[in-house]
Design a protein around this motif. Structure first.
Motif, PDB file in Angstrom:
ATOM      1  N   GLU A  28       0.828  -1.214   0.000  1.00 45.96           N
ATOM      2  CA  GLU A  28       0.000   0.000   0.000  1.00 45.96           C
ATOM      3  C   GLU A  28       0.860   1.261   0.000  1.00 45.96           C
ATOM      4  OE1 GLU A  28      -3.617   2.211   2.382  1.00 45.96           O
ATOM      5  OE2 GLU A  28      -2.901   0.283   3.130  1.00 45.96           O
ATOM      6  N   THR A  29       1.934   1.251   0.771  1.00 45.42           N
ATOM      7  CA  THR A  29       2.823   2.413   0.810  1.00 45.42           C
ATOM      8  C   THR A  29       3.449   2.646  -0.547  1.00 45.42           C
ATOM      9  OG1 THR A  29       3.308   2.032   3.151  1.00 45.42           O
ATOM     10  CG2 THR A  29       4.869   3.389   1.920  1.00 45.42           C
ATOM     11  N   LEU A  30       3.967   1.597  -1.159  1.00 44.85           N
ATOM     12  CA  LEU A  30       4.593   1.731  -2.465  1.00 44.85           C
ATOM     13  C   LEU A  30       3.575   2.163  -3.517  1.00 44.85           C
ATOM     14  CD1 LEU A  30       7.217   1.548  -4.010  1.00 44.85           C
ATOM     15  CD2 LEU A  30       6.750  -0.880  -4.392  1.00 44.85           C
ATOM     16  N   ALA A  31       2.346   1.677  -3.411  1.00 47.83           N
ATOM     17  CA  ALA A  31       1.296   2.074  -4.349  1.00 47.83           C
ATOM     18  C   ALA A  31       1.004   3.562  -4.234  1.00 47.83           C
ATOM     19  CB  ALA A  31       0.035   1.260  -4.084  1.00 47.83           C
ATOM     20  N   ARG A  32       0.957   4.080  -3.018  1.00 49.38           N
ATOM     21  CA  ARG A  32       0.706   5.514  -2.831  1.00 49.38           C
ATOM     22  C   ARG A  32       1.873   6.345  -3.384  1.00 49.38           C
ATOM     23  NH1 ARG A  32      -3.756   6.488   0.044  1.00 49.38           N
ATOM     24  NH2 ARG A  32      -4.620   4.781   1.262  1.00 49.38           N
ATOM     25  N   MET A  33       3.074   5.857  -3.185  1.00 46.62           N
ATOM     26  CA  MET A  33       4.240   6.546  -3.744  1.00 46.62           C
ATOM     27  C   MET A  33       4.164   6.526  -5.273  1.00 46.62           C
ATOM     28  SD  MET A  33       7.236   5.102  -1.221  1.00 46.62           S
ATOM     29  CE  MET A  33       8.593   5.968  -2.022  1.00 46.62           C
ATOM     30  N   ARG A  38       3.201   8.974 -10.673  1.00 43.32           N
ATOM     31  CA  ARG A  38       2.585   8.451 -11.898  1.00 43.32           C
ATOM     32  C   ARG A  38       3.267   7.210 -12.469  1.00 43.32           C
ATOM     33  NH1 ARG A  38       0.594  14.039 -14.757  1.00 43.32           N
ATOM     34  NH2 ARG A  38      -0.817  14.562 -13.086  1.00 43.32           N
ATOM     35  N   VAL A  39       3.649   6.329 -11.581  1.00 39.49           N
ATOM     36  CA  VAL A  39       4.129   5.012 -11.992  1.00 39.49           C
ATOM     37  C   VAL A  39       2.884   4.151 -12.184  1.00 39.49           C
ATOM     38  CG1 VAL A  39       5.361   2.951 -11.194  1.00 39.49           C
ATOM     39  CG2 VAL A  39       6.355   5.209 -10.855  1.00 39.49           C
ATOM     40  N   THR A  40       2.879   3.321 -13.197  1.00 40.50           N
ATOM     41  CA  THR A  40       1.699   2.512 -13.507  1.00 40.50           C
ATOM     42  C   THR A  40       1.763   1.146 -12.820  1.00 40.50           C
ATOM     43  OG1 THR A  40       2.708   1.465 -15.445  1.00 40.50           O
ATOM     44  CG2 THR A  40       1.583   3.582 -15.798  1.00 40.50           C
ATOM     45  N   PRO A  41       0.607   0.491 -12.700  1.00 43.71           N
ATOM     46  CA  PRO A  41       0.610  -0.879 -12.174  1.00 43.71           C
ATOM     47  C   PRO A  41       1.505  -1.802 -13.007  1.00 43.71           C
ATOM     48  CG  PRO A  41      -1.620  -0.002 -12.132  1.00 43.71           C
ATOM     49  CD  PRO A  41      -0.775   0.993 -12.875  1.00 43.71           C
ATOM     50  N   THR A  42       1.513  -1.620 -14.308  1.00 46.72           N
ATOM     51  CA  THR A  42       2.359  -2.452 -15.177  1.00 46.72           C
ATOM     52  C   THR A  42       3.831  -2.275 -14.820  1.00 46.72           C
ATOM     53  OG1 THR A  42       0.741  -2.271 -16.960  1.00 46.72           O
ATOM     54  CG2 THR A  42       2.986  -2.900 -17.583  1.00 46.72           C
ATOM     55  N   GLU A  43       4.233  -1.049 -14.547  1.00 43.63           N
ATOM     56  CA  GLU A  43       5.631  -0.792 -14.174  1.00 43.63           C
ATOM     57  C   GLU A  43       5.966  -1.446 -12.835  1.00 43.63           C
ATOM     58  OE1 GLU A  43       6.836   3.440 -16.135  1.00 43.63           O
ATOM     59  OE2 GLU A  43       5.102   3.480 -14.777  1.00 43.63           O
ATOM     60  N   GLY A  48       8.601  -6.446 -10.158  1.00 45.71           N
ATOM     61  CA  GLY A  48       8.405  -7.558  -9.225  1.00 45.71           C
ATOM     62  C   GLY A  48       7.536  -7.231  -8.032  1.00 45.71           C
ATOM     63  N   ARG A  49       6.752  -6.160  -8.113  1.00 48.92           N
ATOM     64  CA  ARG A  49       5.899  -5.769  -6.988  1.00 48.92           C
ATOM     65  C   ARG A  49       4.425  -5.889  -7.356  1.00 48.92           C
ATOM     66  NH1 ARG A  49       8.043  -3.405  -2.370  1.00 48.92           N
ATOM     67  NH2 ARG A  49       5.941  -3.971  -1.671  1.00 48.92           N
ATOM     68  N   ASP A  50       4.005  -7.134  -7.560  1.00 49.64           N
ATOM     69  CA  ASP A  50       2.606  -7.399  -7.893  1.00 49.64           C
ATOM     70  C   ASP A  50       1.672  -6.915  -6.785  1.00 49.64           C
ATOM     71  OD1 ASP A  50       3.554  -8.544 -10.187  1.00 49.64           O
ATOM     72  OD2 ASP A  50       3.125 -10.612  -9.596  1.00 49.64           O
ATOM     73  N   ASP A  51       2.126  -7.020  -5.532  1.00 49.33           N
ATOM     74  CA  ASP A  51       1.292  -6.582  -4.415  1.00 49.33           C
ATOM     75  C   ASP A  51       1.006  -5.089  -4.505  1.00 49.33           C
ATOM     76  OD1 ASP A  51       4.042  -6.027  -3.901  1.00 49.33           O
ATOM     77  OD2 ASP A  51       3.680  -5.956  -1.746  1.00 49.33           O
ATOM     78  N   ALA A  52       2.024  -4.308  -4.793  1.00 46.91           N
ATOM     79  CA  ALA A  52       1.854  -2.860  -4.910  1.00 46.91           C
ATOM     80  C   ALA A  52       1.043  -2.503  -6.156  1.00 46.91           C
ATOM     81  CB  ALA A  52       3.206  -2.164  -4.949  1.00 46.91           C
ATOM     82  N   ALA A  53       1.212  -3.274  -7.229  1.00 41.16           N
ATOM     83  CA  ALA A  53       0.434  -3.035  -8.453  1.00 41.16           C
ATOM     84  C   ALA A  53      -1.059  -3.225  -8.183  1.00 41.16           C
ATOM     85  CB  ALA A  53       0.897  -3.971  -9.561  1.00 41.16           C
ATOM     86  N   ALA A  54      -1.397  -4.275  -7.452  1.00 45.17           N
ATOM     87  CA  ALA A  54      -2.801  -4.526  -7.118  1.00 45.17           C
ATOM     88  C   ALA A  54      -3.355  -3.405  -6.234  1.00 45.17           C
ATOM     89  CB  ALA A  54      -2.947  -5.878  -6.422  1.00 45.17           C
ATOM     90  N   GLU A  55      -2.565  -2.959  -5.282  1.00 43.31           N
ATOM     91  CA  GLU A  55      -2.985  -1.848  -4.408  1.00 43.31           C
ATOM     92  C   GLU A  55      -3.174  -0.567  -5.224  1.00 43.31           C
ATOM     93  OE1 GLU A  55      -3.802  -1.673  -1.229  1.00 43.31           O
ATOM     94  OE2 GLU A  55      -3.279  -3.725  -0.660  1.00 43.31           O
ATOM     95  N   GLU A  57      -3.935  -0.334  -8.393  1.00 35.70           N
ATOM     96  CA  GLU A  57      -5.167  -0.458  -9.181  1.00 35.70           C
ATOM     97  C   GLU A  57      -6.388  -0.110  -8.338  1.00 35.70           C
ATOM     98  OE1 GLU A  57      -4.575  -4.440 -10.596  1.00 35.70           O
ATOM     99  OE2 GLU A  57      -3.806  -3.724 -12.530  1.00 35.70           O
ATOM    100  N   LEU A  58      -6.401  -0.550  -7.091  1.00 32.87           N
ATOM    101  CA  LEU A  58      -7.508  -0.203  -6.192  1.00 32.87           C
ATOM    102  C   LEU A  58      -7.559   1.294  -5.919  1.00 32.87           C
ATOM    103  CD1 LEU A  58      -7.280  -3.122  -3.579  1.00 32.87           C
ATOM    104  CD2 LEU A  58      -9.023  -2.800  -5.360  1.00 32.87           C
ATOM    105  N   LEU A  59      -6.397   1.899  -5.682  1.00 35.96           N
ATOM    106  CA  LEU A  59      -6.347   3.340  -5.433  1.00 35.96           C
ATOM    107  C   LEU A  59      -6.839   4.133  -6.644  1.00 35.96           C
ATOM    108  CD1 LEU A  59      -2.888   3.707  -3.625  1.00 35.96           C
ATOM    109  CD2 LEU A  59      -5.157   4.054  -2.616  1.00 35.96           C
ATOM    110  N   LEU A  60      -6.401   3.728  -7.817  1.00 36.14           N
ATOM    111  CA  LEU A  60      -6.808   4.432  -9.035  1.00 36.14           C
ATOM    112  C   LEU A  60      -8.305   4.267  -9.286  1.00 36.14           C
ATOM    113  CD1 LEU A  60      -3.783   3.515 -11.338  1.00 36.14           C
ATOM    114  CD2 LEU A  60      -4.288   5.756 -10.325  1.00 36.14           C
ATOM    115  N   GLU A  61      -8.824   3.075  -9.031  1.00 30.21           N
ATOM    116  CA  GLU A  61     -10.258   2.825  -9.198  1.00 30.21           C
ATOM    117  C   GLU A  61     -11.059   3.685  -8.221  1.00 30.21           C
ATOM    118  OE1 GLU A  61     -13.107  -0.888  -8.219  1.00 30.21           O
ATOM    119  OE2 GLU A  61     -11.414  -1.336  -9.562  1.00 30.21           O
ATOM    120  N   ARG A  62     -10.610   3.731  -6.981  1.00 28.15           N
ATOM    121  CA  ARG A  62     -11.293   4.541  -5.967  1.00 28.15           C
ATOM    122  C   ARG A  62     -11.253   6.021  -6.328  1.00 28.15           C
ATOM    123  NH1 ARG A  62      -8.503   3.619  -0.926  1.00 28.15           N
ATOM    124  NH2 ARG A  62      -9.069   1.477  -1.361  1.00 28.15           N
TER     125      ARG A  62
END
Length: 121
Positions: A28-33, A38-43, A48-55, A57-62
């Motif tokens: 979650e922290t890395l996702a917020r960063m 403007r780093v994308t989930p794909t990036e 190697g941070r699938d967990d942050a990518a999923a987080e 995606e949730l943040l962007l959707e929200r």
């Protein structure tokens, strides 16, 4: 998040009394960063941070769901303000604004030549 914590996460370690200890940001922290810069989930997945990518995606959707819908009646204050400002510019100045918007380049510092043109124009 503090500047010091941001640096620790981006460097991947924290230095305590001259010793480096590894630091790995929670997803979650890395996702917020990532969202802030403007780093994308794909990036993130590529790093190697699938967990942050999923987080992320949730943040962007929200964020998309929380974005206010345009007001009824066609009134859009920011767009109307920009339109009014553009109408006050000369055709050359309007073209320059549009060119800069398309290029994504930041505003250029004003030059003496520009100031002179504005005074005489």
């Amino acid at each position: 998040m503090s500047d010091a914590r941001w640096r620790q996460i981006t460097k991947g370690y924290v230095s305590v009394q001259g010793h480096h200890s590894p630091v790995r940001a929670p997803g979650e922290t890395l996702a917020r960063m990532a969202m802030a810069v403007r780093v994308t989930p794909t990036e993130l997945r590529g790093a190697g941070r699938d967990d942050a990518a999923a987080e992320l995606e949730l943040l962007l959707e929200r964020a998309e769901q929380e974005r206010p819908s345009p007001p009824q009646g066609g009134y859009a204050p920011p767009l109307d303000a920009v339109t009014a400002i553009m109408a006050a510019l000369s055709p050359e100045e309007q073209e320059e604004v549009i060119r800069r918007l398309r290029s994504g380049s930041p505003a250029r510092p004003r030059s003496e030549e520009y100031d002179q043109h504005r005074r005489t124009g």
